[in-house]
Design a protein around this motif. Structure first.
Motif, PDB file in Angstrom:
ATOM      1  N   PRO A 158       0.820  -1.223   0.000  1.00 44.44           N
ATOM      2  CA  PRO A 158       0.000   0.000   0.000  1.00 44.44           C
ATOM      3  C   PRO A 158       0.850   1.268   0.000  1.00 44.44           C
ATOM      4  CG  PRO A 158      -0.076  -1.098   2.151  1.00 44.44           C
ATOM      5  CD  PRO A 158       0.611  -2.041   1.215  1.00 44.44           C
ATOM      6  N   GLU A 159       2.050   1.183   0.562  1.00 44.12           N
ATOM      7  CA  GLU A 159       2.992   2.305   0.514  1.00 44.12           C
ATOM      8  C   GLU A 159       4.404   1.758   0.635  1.00 44.12           C
ATOM      9  OE1 GLU A 159       3.001   3.588   5.225  1.00 44.12           O
ATOM     10  OE2 GLU A 159       1.941   4.832   3.777  1.00 44.12           O
ATOM     11  N   LEU A 160       5.358   2.506   0.080  1.00 42.59           N
ATOM     12  CA  LEU A 160       6.748   2.079   0.150  1.00 42.59           C
ATOM     13  C   LEU A 160       7.292   2.261   1.564  1.00 42.59           C
ATOM     14  CD1 LEU A 160       8.184   3.621  -3.137  1.00 42.59           C
ATOM     15  CD2 LEU A 160       7.775   1.203  -2.677  1.00 42.59           C
ATOM     16  N   PRO A 161       8.194   1.395   2.011  1.00 42.75           N
ATOM     17  CA  PRO A 161       8.859   1.624   3.301  1.00 42.75           C
ATOM     18  C   PRO A 161       9.678   2.911   3.249  1.00 42.75           C
ATOM     19  CG  PRO A 161       9.219  -0.630   2.504  1.00 42.75           C
ATOM     20  CD  PRO A 161       8.629   0.145   1.369  1.00 42.75           C
ATOM     21  N   PRO A 162       9.981   3.498   4.405  1.00 42.65           N
ATOM     22  CA  PRO A 162      10.794   4.717   4.430  1.00 42.65           C
ATOM     23  C   PRO A 162      12.132   4.512   3.721  1.00 42.65           C
ATOM     24  CG  PRO A 162       9.821   4.315   6.579  1.00 42.65           C
ATOM     25  CD  PRO A 162       9.552   3.092   5.759  1.00 42.65           C
ATOM     26  N   ALA A 163      12.562   5.541   3.000  1.00 46.83           N
ATOM     27  CA  ALA A 163      13.787   5.444   2.204  1.00 46.83           C
ATOM     28  C   ALA A 163      14.559   6.748   2.278  1.00 46.83           C
ATOM     29  CB  ALA A 163      13.454   5.122   0.746  1.00 46.83           C
ATOM     30  N   ARG A 164      15.866   6.654   2.038  1.00 46.62           N
ATOM     31  CA  ARG A 164      16.689   7.855   1.933  1.00 46.62           C
ATOM     32  C   ARG A 164      16.558   8.481   0.551  1.00 46.62           C
ATOM     33  NH1 ARG A 164      21.500   4.324   4.504  1.00 46.62           N
ATOM     34  NH2 ARG A 164      20.869   3.141   2.677  1.00 46.62           N
ATOM     35  N   THR A 165      16.438   7.639  -0.473  1.00 49.71           N
ATOM     36  CA  THR A 165      16.319   8.105  -1.848  1.00 49.71           C
ATOM     37  C   THR A 165      15.262   7.268  -2.547  1.00 49.71           C
ATOM     38  OG1 THR A 165      18.702   8.578  -1.854  1.00 49.71           O
ATOM     39  CG2 THR A 165      17.560   8.632  -3.980  1.00 49.71           C
ATOM     40  N   CYS A 166      14.430   7.916  -3.342  1.00 49.60           N
ATOM     41  CA  CYS A 166      13.426   7.185  -4.110  1.00 49.60           C
ATOM     42  C   CYS A 166      13.218   7.877  -5.452  1.00 49.60           C
ATOM     43  CB  CYS A 166      12.107   7.103  -3.355  1.00 49.60           C
ATOM     44  SG  CYS A 166      10.875   6.075  -4.186  1.00 49.60           S
ATOM     45  N   LEU A 167      13.561   7.172  -6.514  1.00 50.83           N
ATOM     46  CA  LEU A 167      13.241   7.605  -7.866  1.00 50.83           C
ATOM     47  C   LEU A 167      12.250   6.605  -8.453  1.00 50.83           C
ATOM     48  CD1 LEU A 167      16.771   8.578  -9.273  1.00 50.83           C
ATOM     49  CD2 LEU A 167      14.990  10.108  -8.427  1.00 50.83           C
ATOM     50  N   LEU A 168      11.707   6.957  -9.597  1.00 54.15           N
ATOM     51  CA  LEU A 168      10.830   6.054 -10.326  1.00 54.15           C
ATOM     52  C   LEU A 168      11.423   5.801 -11.703  1.00 54.15           C
ATOM     53  CD1 LEU A 168       7.352   7.662  -9.525  1.00 54.15           C
ATOM     54  CD2 LEU A 168       8.406   5.695  -8.386  1.00 54.15           C
ATOM     55  N   GLN A 169      11.405   4.556 -12.138  1.00 54.30           N
ATOM     56  CA  GLN A 169      11.652   4.254 -13.539  1.00 54.30           C
ATOM     57  C   GLN A 169      10.280   4.124 -14.194  1.00 54.30           C
ATOM     58  OE1 GLN A 169      13.273   0.667 -16.393  1.00 54.30           O
ATOM     59  NE2 GLN A 169      14.271   0.924 -14.417  1.00 54.30           N
ATOM     60  N   HIS A 170       9.947   5.050 -15.051  1.00 53.44           N
ATOM     61  CA  HIS A 170       8.629   5.042 -15.672  1.00 53.44           C
ATOM     62  C   HIS A 170       8.784   5.123 -17.187  1.00 53.44           C
ATOM     63  CE1 HIS A 170       8.840   9.546 -15.969  1.00 53.44           C
ATOM     64  NE2 HIS A 170       9.515   9.409 -14.834  1.00 53.44           N
ATOM     65  N   PHE A 171       7.861   4.494 -17.898  1.00 50.21           N
ATOM     66  CA  PHE A 171       8.060   4.322 -19.335  1.00 50.21           C
ATOM     67  C   PHE A 171       6.746   4.071 -20.050  1.00 50.21           C
ATOM     68  CE2 PHE A 171       8.500   0.336 -17.098  1.00 50.21           C
ATOM     69  CZ  PHE A 171       7.635  -0.505 -17.779  1.00 50.21           C
ATOM     70  N   ARG A 172       6.781   4.275 -21.334  1.00 48.80           N
ATOM     71  CA  ARG A 172       5.707   3.855 -22.228  1.00 48.80           C
ATOM     72  C   ARG A 172       6.355   3.294 -23.486  1.00 48.80           C
ATOM     73  NH1 ARG A 172       0.203   4.335 -22.907  1.00 48.80           N
ATOM     74  NH2 ARG A 172      -0.586   4.534 -25.041  1.00 48.80           N
ATOM     75  N   GLY A 173       5.807   2.204 -23.985  1.00 45.68           N
ATOM     76  CA  GLY A 173       6.384   1.554 -25.154  1.00 45.68           C
ATOM     77  C   GLY A 173       5.374   1.339 -26.257  1.00 45.68           C
ATOM     78  N   TRP A 174       5.860   1.397 -27.488  1.00 45.15           N
ATOM     79  CA  TRP A 174       5.065   1.076 -28.671  1.00 45.15           C
ATOM     80  C   TRP A 174       5.613  -0.194 -29.310  1.00 45.15           C
ATOM     81  CZ3 TRP A 174       5.222   6.380 -31.721  1.00 45.15           C
ATOM     82  CH2 TRP A 174       4.362   7.303 -31.086  1.00 45.15           C
ATOM     83  N   PHE A 175       4.742  -1.141 -29.634  1.00 44.67           N
ATOM     84  CA  PHE A 175       5.102  -2.227 -30.536  1.00 44.67           C
ATOM     85  C   PHE A 175       4.800  -1.717 -31.938  1.00 44.67           C
ATOM     86  CE2 PHE A 175       4.725  -4.508 -26.598  1.00 44.67           C
ATOM     87  CZ  PHE A 175       5.642  -5.541 -26.703  1.00 44.67           C
ATOM     88  N   VAL A 176       5.850  -1.421 -32.709  1.00 41.84           N
ATOM     89  CA  VAL A 176       5.670  -0.742 -33.984  1.00 41.84           C
ATOM     90  C   VAL A 176       5.897  -1.702 -35.145  1.00 41.84           C
ATOM     91  CG1 VAL A 176       6.384   1.462 -32.984  1.00 41.84           C
ATOM     92  CG2 VAL A 176       8.080   0.043 -34.171  1.00 41.84           C
ATOM     93  N   HIS A 177       5.205  -1.416 -36.249  1.00 40.22           N
ATOM     94  CA  HIS A 177       5.401  -2.104 -37.531  1.00 40.22           C
ATOM     95  C   HIS A 177       5.712  -1.027 -38.554  1.00 40.22           C
ATOM     96  CE1 HIS A 177       3.541  -4.677 -41.011  1.00 40.22           C
ATOM     97  NE2 HIS A 177       4.862  -4.604 -41.063  1.00 40.22           N
ATOM     98  N   THR A 178       6.932  -1.043 -39.088  1.00 39.85           N
ATOM     99  CA  THR A 178       7.356  -0.026 -40.037  1.00 39.85           C
ATOM    100  C   THR A 178       7.041  -0.453 -41.472  1.00 39.85           C
ATOM    101  OG1 THR A 178       9.600  -0.957 -40.054  1.00 39.85           O
ATOM    102  CG2 THR A 178       9.163   0.855 -38.528  1.00 39.85           C
ATOM    103  N   ARG A 179       6.934   0.526 -42.340  1.00 34.51           N
ATOM    104  CA  ARG A 179       6.590   0.233 -43.741  1.00 34.51           C
ATOM    105  C   ARG A 179       7.732  -0.464 -44.460  1.00 34.51           C
ATOM    106  NH1 ARG A 179       4.141   4.690 -48.063  1.00 34.51           N
ATOM    107  NH2 ARG A 179       3.742   3.198 -49.750  1.00 34.51           N
ATOM    108  N   THR A 180       8.976  -0.123 -44.083  1.00 35.62           N
ATOM    109  CA  THR A 180      10.161  -0.762 -44.664  1.00 35.62           C
ATOM    110  C   THR A 180      11.023  -1.314 -43.541  1.00 35.62           C
ATOM    111  OG1 THR A 180      11.384   1.333 -44.634  1.00 35.62           O
ATOM    112  CG2 THR A 180      10.150   0.788 -46.645  1.00 35.62           C
ATOM    113  N   ASP A 181      11.996  -2.173 -43.892  1.00 35.94           N
ATOM    114  CA  ASP A 181      12.887  -2.752 -42.894  1.00 35.94           C
ATOM    115  C   ASP A 181      13.754  -1.665 -42.265  1.00 35.94           C
ATOM    116  OD1 ASP A 181      11.784  -5.123 -43.632  1.00 35.94           O
ATOM    117  OD2 ASP A 181      13.562  -5.923 -44.636  1.00 35.94           O
ATOM    118  N   ARG A 182      13.702  -1.552 -40.931  1.00 36.89           N
ATOM    119  CA  ARG A 182      14.438  -0.505 -40.226  1.00 36.89           C
ATOM    120  C   ARG A 182      15.291  -1.041 -39.077  1.00 36.89           C
ATOM    121  NH1 ARG A 182      14.526   4.428 -42.919  1.00 36.89           N
ATOM    122  NH2 ARG A 182      12.494   4.771 -43.886  1.00 36.89           N
TER     123      ARG A 182
END
Length: 405
Positions: A158-182
């Protein structure tokens, strides 16, 4: 414990994500298992969308059936435009899609005597004499009470334990299909720092080619707060257009997630016979966000302990690895080191096989000392002297999930 019934198990695993599936897999991989129940959320809002997990492996590991793609060459692009290409042999970088992993583990549960899959929502977990009681709600609202000698819980905290440092790795990804080989299907781009860098933290592109005209392309940041979907989409569009030069493309599927990068101390137990696993149990590597490989090691250690008849299970990461990560995380968060240059220089200066073992937490003290000398020594020493005296503070918890590398 109440008298044994059809609802009793020796082991009950809560959660059908990477950690829950991995433990169920390791418990049943030899065709025999203790009486084990895997409880997963039913279809609906509590069930996560399909996602991918990546890791590096050096040999057969029992996951071959679920590995959908692998790469024998890794590449980084520095912020200066220069690239580093490495052969990590004997390692390969491997992708597991959640649907394939689920199919494999569910099939094994169905074929193993004493093992079963249950769809339901775990509502409460409490100790009872000689074990644990888990109260669940089944699809349709019917309550069910389960009893087990040991429970392994992978649900998010429900919540992170206390920490000295906390960053987030956050991302969004696309599964892409290109018109030509890339794309070159043999080469995975782990970090591409040619993207614009944020004021605080770092950002990079991530490209896993699946065919000459198909790939998973992600935009990732290490920072204190996630972006909006619109901001991720804009960053991905610029990356695909201006840096990768992909031309016309179709986005076939998307994935998005947030992974905590924190030096918090995650408790291994939540009760006398209740164990935390996965990110909730501290499996995520604080300085990189990598989780899947540590989950495999931890699941194997748990399965071996249960086979040997004891419950002494090592933590997912050793104290030395956690201490080093606390220093690196703090150095990144304060801006004392340049993140893109730091990671690019490591791949330029350290043999790839050794560096991957270091990132995975399996190097020796001597190897780690040598790697440390190839980092910015003064900022790292200053940070190492500071970290033990920093207070630990509670942190808000963003929703986690997605590609747990």
């Amino acid at each position: 414990m109440t008298p044994r019934s059809a609802q009793d198990s020796d082991v009950l695993v809560i959660g059908g994500g990477a950690a829950g599936l991995s433990l169920a897999h390791r418990l049943t991989e030899n065709g025999t298992a203790p009486a084990v129940t895997l409880i997963e959320p039913p279809d609906g809002p509590l069930r996560p969308a399909e996602r991918t997990w990546c890791y590096w492996g050096a040999a057969a590991d029992g996951l071959e059936e679920a590995v959908g793609a692998s790469w024998s060459v890794l590449r980084l692009h520095g912020a200066d435009g220069g690239s580093v290409t490495v052969d990590p042999a004997p390692f390969t970088y491997r992708m597991v899609r959640s649907a394939d992993f689920e199919r494999m583990v569910h099939g094994r549960l169905a074929r193993t005597d004493g093992a079963r899959l249950l769809r339901g929502t775990a509502e409460s977990v409490r100790a009872v004499p000689a074990g644990t009681e888990v109260r669940c709600t089944l699809p349709g609202g019917r309550p069910l009470t389960l009893y087990a000698r040991r429970v392994f819980d992978s649900r998010p905290l429900p919540e992170l334990p206390p920490a000295r440092t906390c960053l987030l790795q956050h991302f969004r990804g696309w599964f892409v299909h290109t018109r030509t080989d890339r794309f070159d299907p043999a080469v995975a781009d782990l970090m591409d720092f040619r993207v614009p860098q944020p004021t605080h933290g770092l950002a990079f592109g991530y490209v896993l080619p699946l065919a000459p005209d198909r790939a998973l392309v992600e935009y990732t940041e290490f920072s204190r707060a996630p972006l909006t979907t619109e901001e991720y989409e804009s960053a991905l569009g610029r990356y695909c257009r201006d840096i990768l030069g992909l031309g016309e493309l179709t986005v076939e599927r998307t994935e998005q997630g947030v992974i905590p990068m924190t030096d918090a101390r995650f408790p291994g137990r939540a009760g006398p016979a209740v164990y935390r696993i996965g990110t909730a149990g501290g499996a995520t590597r604080p300085a990189t966000g990598y989780t899947f490989a540590a989950v495999q090691r931890h699941s194997g250690a748990i399965a071996a302990a249960l086979r040997d008849g004891h419950d002494r299970v090592p933590a997912p990461h050793g104290r030395r690895a956690r201490a080093m990560d606390a220093v690196l995380l703090r150095a990144l968060d304060t801006g004392r080191i340049d993140g893109p240059r730091f990671f690019t220089d490591l791949f330029r200066r350290v043999p790839a096989e050794r560096l991957l073992r270091f990132l995975d937490g399996t190097t020796s003290l001597r190897e780690e000392w040598g790697i440390g000398l190839r980092t910015p020594v003064r900022p790292m020493l200053r940070t190492a002297a500071e970290v033990p005296f920093l207070p630990r503070r509670s942190q808000p918890l963003a929703r986690t999930g997605g590609n747990n590398r």
